[in-house]
Design an enzyme around this catalytic site. Structure first.
Site, PDB file in Angstrom:
ATOM      1  N   GLY A  46       0.840  -1.193   0.000  1.00  0.00           N
ATOM      2  CA  GLY A  46       0.000   0.000   0.000  1.00  0.00           C
ATOM      3  C   GLY A  46       0.873   1.239   0.000  1.00  0.00           C
ATOM      4  O   GLY A  46       2.112   1.163   0.032  1.00  0.00           O
ATOM      5  N   PRO A  47       0.266   2.420  -0.017  1.00  0.00           N
ATOM      6  CA  PRO A  47       1.042   3.666  -0.068  1.00  0.00           C
ATOM      7  C   PRO A  47       1.839   3.895   1.205  1.00  0.00           C
ATOM      8  O   PRO A  47       1.590   3.261   2.234  1.00  0.00           O
ATOM      9  CB  PRO A  47      -0.047   4.739  -0.256  1.00  0.00           C
ATOM     10  CG  PRO A  47      -1.309   4.104   0.218  1.00  0.00           C
ATOM     11  CD  PRO A  47      -1.178   2.649  -0.052  1.00  0.00           C
ATOM     12  N   PRO A  48       2.816   4.801   1.171  1.00  0.00           N
ATOM     13  CA  PRO A  48       3.641   5.065   2.372  1.00  0.00           C
ATOM     14  C   PRO A  48       2.817   5.651   3.511  1.00  0.00           C
ATOM     15  O   PRO A  48       1.844   6.380   3.297  1.00  0.00           O
ATOM     16  CB  PRO A  48       4.675   6.084   1.866  1.00  0.00           C
ATOM     17  CG  PRO A  48       4.647   5.984   0.378  1.00  0.00           C
ATOM     18  CD  PRO A  48       3.267   5.579   0.002  1.00  0.00           C
ATOM     19  N   GLY A  49       3.223   5.317   4.724  1.00  0.00           N
ATOM     20  CA  GLY A  49       2.641   5.941   5.907  1.00  0.00           C
ATOM     21  C   GLY A  49       1.309   5.405   6.359  1.00  0.00           C
ATOM     22  O   GLY A  49       0.655   6.018   7.203  1.00  0.00           O
ATOM     23  N   GLY A  90       0.891   2.391   7.855  1.00  0.00           N
ATOM     24  CA  GLY A  90       1.026   1.527   9.031  1.00  0.00           C
ATOM     25  C   GLY A  90       1.441   0.103   8.735  1.00  0.00           C
ATOM     26  O   GLY A  90       1.192  -0.789   9.544  1.00  0.00           O
ATOM     27  N   THR A 139       4.536  -1.239   8.447  1.00  0.00           N
ATOM     28  CA  THR A 139       5.627  -1.682   9.322  1.00  0.00           C
ATOM     29  C   THR A 139       5.138  -1.878  10.750  1.00  0.00           C
ATOM     30  O   THR A 139       5.475  -2.874  11.414  1.00  0.00           O
ATOM     31  CB  THR A 139       6.767  -0.653   9.290  1.00  0.00           C
ATOM     32  OG1 THR A 139       7.201  -0.470   7.941  1.00  0.00           O
ATOM     33  CG2 THR A 139       7.937  -1.123  10.135  1.00  0.00           C
ATOM     34  N   SER A 146     -11.711   5.362 -15.953  1.00  0.00           N
ATOM     35  CA  SER A 146     -12.913   5.646 -15.169  1.00  0.00           C
ATOM     36  C   SER A 146     -13.625   6.938 -15.573  1.00  0.00           C
ATOM     37  O   SER A 146     -14.724   7.211 -15.091  1.00  0.00           O
ATOM     38  CB  SER A 146     -12.572   5.687 -13.675  1.00  0.00           C
ATOM     39  OG  SER A 146     -11.653   6.721 -13.407  1.00  0.00           O
ATOM     40  N   LYS A 193     -13.355   7.546  -3.866  1.00  0.00           N
ATOM     41  CA  LYS A 193     -14.090   8.459  -4.752  1.00  0.00           C
ATOM     42  C   LYS A 193     -15.373   8.961  -4.094  1.00  0.00           C
ATOM     43  O   LYS A 193     -15.718  10.152  -4.211  1.00  0.00           O
ATOM     44  CB  LYS A 193     -14.425   7.744  -6.064  1.00  0.00           C
ATOM     45  CG  LYS A 193     -13.206   7.433  -6.931  1.00  0.00           C
ATOM     46  CD  LYS A 193     -13.600   6.640  -8.170  1.00  0.00           C
ATOM     47  CE  LYS A 193     -12.405   6.342  -9.054  1.00  0.00           C
ATOM     48  NZ  LYS A 193     -12.769   5.555 -10.252  1.00  0.00           N
TER      49      LYS A 193
END
Length: 822
Positions: free
Chosen positions: A386-389, A391, A393, A711, A754
């Site tokens: 998933g994207p950074p930051g 959670g 880790t 989309s 969205k």
């Protein structure tokens, strides 16, 4: 001559001789159909021995059925078939367990030997047979056999004598070089000079069973003699090689005894000199006694420590060997911590450390439940992406805490050397084990939770590809024998709970992806970020800045202000930085006595601490323009609303222009949208020719930001339809969905993000593909309040919902042009 069958031959045979069953066949074979000369006879199955025609041999009787057979054969003077088993372990052989070629024989005598053993003296006739079938298994084997031709030794007496002498000479040579032939057998060969020598040697010499059966299958006695001589020649060469190897081994043993004696003397001298080597060795041996390693590892350790004893302490090799042995001692061989598999406690730990991520937590608890049911310590291999930051880790650390396992974090970002994973060979200077076994040593147990952080950032160069080395580590079928180049002993990693984290799966090789269970950790919505800040980030920041909880309070609108206007991310790292910045400024104000705690920070105070607004989100701007439609987009930092604008201008050479930093897929969506309207003029009542008289310009604002994906398909169709009909789009309406040339509406992703973006922008109605209904049902009701959803499957339904009957101002030119064409 009258045709006979085998029963006639047997009836006229000499019953007293018992062995003459097929003699008359040989004497009267003229006019007899060999294919019909078959008879059912009892079969004696021999193990690891072959009887050749005319040979007499003792046979040890082991089976009860065989004992009964030989007793009856001796008593009734019956002929028996002497067959050989191709598998000595089979107790009751079937046809496929017997070699097909055999000989007819009889029992001469039976001896009761000491120890309740029975030996029968068996004589083989000169008649060979083929076993056609087994017809009875009890009380002993009976089978149908047919005779085989046996050709005598042809040639004149001189030729025969030369062949027999050559064979005898080779037999004597074999007896000299081989210790497997008894002396009495050698005496018999020396005193045998007729043709019986060939079959006698074939039966009695210790040759391979398959070779013997090939000889028995040979009908020509001369060819059988040649085969025997070739086999003896091969055995003589092998015996010579064995003798040479034994001699060399004997010499090596003498040298080893001498070396051992000298090494003992050297050891005694070194002990007298007070060398400190013994202290290291004794310490290692004491530690080794406490290890739980297997016999193979213990054997290798003892071998390596023996090498250390023979190395001078001043030699560089001494420290290399000592370091290796210390590594073996430090590894936690068969040491395991006890898992805490209380799912309720695990769920509490995950909820305490992380807000939201309900699906992720559910997947993790499912894995823990399976781990508890299997109860074999074997752990799954997960990949949180998933994207950074968001959670990822910290989730790994929470899993280790809930299981009460040791936790090791291994950062793989920038690792580009295979030796970092597998270790270096000890032949290199400065060699050391790989990071996997180093982590095991650090953990002190063989079942820790190892977090492989940033696995998608692995590199590769001329030193190897570390992702390929990880294939063995992360394969449950292979990692129980993980091989580190430095340790050079297989180590069991099957009990380790591996958790990998990644931001982008596309950079991970497919074979590595296949070995992991993928769990998506999506970004947080604003409402979740507010709760995370309130529960985790603010208390953590207050404590880190040396303040008490009661000294500073953040209102909900202040947190939302920071999230919406000062951060643009999927995770909460930037949010944490902004909160800490606010806390630093508040701490300064408190120290300067500018404010008196407790200080409550409200939304209006945020610009004072963080400066001017850094980001703004698009808001709904009304529907007074034709050709302007609101679409919905997903980005790595959450959902956004997207304005799609269409402008028309008169032209003789009409063309389609697309701007706004659009990707190829989005451009294709615009082309499909226009082609659909051209090929379906009845949908809008606009003739196809009209499209060729107007330049069409489609623009998506914020041109500096790249945009791509399918989309926006239905949004572009609606924008073109609104522009050409000059009809207004329904107030506070947004849409998302892919289109096809047939006008079908297809589902898209990122629905949750969205929907929330639309709600924040003031949208009240949303058009979606009917297949996206399931995505809406997964979103909590609290986030859907005030929204109305329209589910469609065709573009006609979209246009019927989106376009109103109200025309925009200044639309006469397009309308009149359209009416003229009609």
């Amino acid at each position: 001559m009258k045709k006979k069958n085998i029963d006639d031959v047997l009836m006229n045979s000499d019953d007293d001789a018992g062995m003459a069953l097929f003699t008359e066949i040989e004497a009267n074979s003229e006019g007899i159909d060999i294919a019909e000369l078959t008879k059912e006879l009892p079969i004696l199955a021999l193990r690891n021995m072959v009887l050749f025609p005319g040979v007499v041999m003792p046979v040890n009787i082991g089976r009860r059925s065989t004992l009964k057979l030989v007793n009856e054969a001796l008593k009734n003077k019956n002929a028996i078939v002497l067959a050989t088993q191709n598998n000595a372990e089979v107790e009751v052989p079937k046809k496929e367990n017997l070699y097909p070629e055999a000989v007819i024989g009889r029992v001469l005598r039976i001896f009761e030997m000491p120890g309740k053993n029975t030996t029968a003296i068996i004589q083989a006739s000169n008649v060979r047979v083929r076993i056609e079938n087994i017809v009875q298994y009890s009380p002993y084997l009976w089978g149908v056999v047919s005779p085989l031709e046996e050709e005598a030794l042809e040639g004149d007496s001189v030729d025969k004598k030369a062949l027999i002498d050559a064979l005898k000479e080779q037999c004597e040579h074999y007896i000299q070089v081989s210790d497997r032939v008894p002396t009495d057998l050698a005496f018999a060969v020396k005193n045998m000079s007729d043709e019986l020598l060939i079959n006698f040697v074939c039966s009695n010499f210790p040759l391979d069973l398959d070779d013997k059966m090939k000889m028995l299958a040979q009908s020509s006695l001369r060819e059988r003699a040649y085969m025997l001589m070739r086999t003896l020649s091969r055995e003589i060469n092998l015996a010579g090689l064995r003798n040479m190897i034994q001699q060399r081994t004997r010499d090596d043993l003498d040298k080893q005894q001498r070396d051992y004696f000298l090494q003992q003397q050297v050891r005694n001298i070194m002990e007298e000199l007070g060398d400190g080597e013994q202290n290291d060795i004794e310490e290692l041996r004491e530690k080794a006694k406490k290890k739980k390693w297997g016999a193979e590892v213990a054997k290798i350790f003892e071998k390596e420590i023996s090498k250390l004893e023979h190395i001078n302490t001043q030699s560089p090799d001494y420290n290399v060997q000592l370091s290796y042995l210390q590594t073996l001692i430090d590894l936690p061989w068969n040491v395991y911590t006890t898992d805490s598999l209380q799912l309720n406690n695990a769920e509490k730990t995950l909820n305490k450390d992380h807000y939201g991520l309900e699906k992720v937590k559910e997947r993790i608890l499912e894995h823990l439940a399976v781990l508890k049911l299997r109860n074999d310590l074997k752990s799954p291999i997960l990949c949180l992406y998933g994207p950074p930051g968001v959670g990822k880790t910290s989730l790994g650390k929470s899993i280790a805490t809930s299981l009460k396992r040791k936790y090791i974090r291994m950062s793989l970002g920038g690792v580009h050397d295979e030796a970092e994973i597998r270790g270096h060979r000890r032949t290199y200077i400065g060699a050391m084990p790989g990071r996997i076994l180093k982590s095991m040593i650090k953990a002190g147990s063989s079942n820790p939770v190892i977090l492989l952080d940033e696995i998608d950032k692995l590199g590769s160069d001329h030193r190897g590809d570390p992702s390929s080395a990880l294939l063995e580590v992360l394969d449950p079928e292979q990692n129980n024998t993980f091989h580190d180049n430095y340790v050079d002993i297989d180590y069991d990693l099957s009990k380790v709970f591996f958790i990998a984290t990644a931001n982008n799966l596309s950079t991970i090789p497919q074979p590595l992806l296949d070995r992991m269970e993928l769990i998506e950790v999506s970004g947080y919505i604003t409402e979740e970020k507010v709760e995370i800040a309130r529960r985790h980030l603010i208390p953590k920041g207050i404590e880190a800045h040396g303040m008490e909880k009661k000294m500073v309070k953040f209102s909900k609108d202040a947190i939302e202000m920071i999230i919406e206007n000062y951060t643009r991310e999927s995770g909460v790292r930037e949010l944490e930085k902004k909160i800490n910045k606010v806390l630093r400024k508040v701490a300064l104000e408190i120290e300067k006595d500018l404010v008196v705690p407790p200080k409550e920070i409200k939304g209006k105070d945020i610009p004072h601490y963080l400066g001017a607004v850094e980001y703004t989100r698009d808001k709904y701007q009304g529907n007074k323009y034709a050709g302007v439609v609101i679409g919905l987009a997903w980005t790595a930092v959450g959902g956004e609303i997207l304005f799609v604008e269409t402008s028309l201008s008169k032209s003789k050479n009409a063309k389609l222009t697309l701007t706004g930093n659009l990707g190829d897929v989005t451009k294709e969506s615009a082309v499909i949208a226009l082609e659909y309207l051209k090929s379906h003029p009845e949908v809008l009542g606009v003739p196809t020719e009209v499209y060729d008289e107007w330049n069409i310009h489609i623009h998506v604002p914020e041109g500096a930001i790249p945009k791509d994906g399918p989309s926006a398909g239905i949004t572009m169709v609606t924008s073109l339809a609104s522009a050409f009909t000059q009809r207004k789009v329904k107030d506070r309406l947004a849409m998302t969905g892919e289109i096809t040339l047939r006008g079908k509406v297809l589902p898209v992703g990122g629905i949750k993000e969205k929907i929330l973006a639309a709600k924040r922008a003031g949208i009240q109605e949303i058009i979606l593909c009917s297949e996206n209904r399931k995505n809406i049902e997964e979103i909590p009701d609290i986030y859907l309040e005030g929204l109305t959803f329209h589910y469609v499957s065709d573009i006609k339904e979209v246009l019927a919902i989106a376009l109103t009957d109200e025309k925009v101002e200044d639309s006469k030119e397009i309308v009149s042009a359209t009416e003229n064409k009609q």
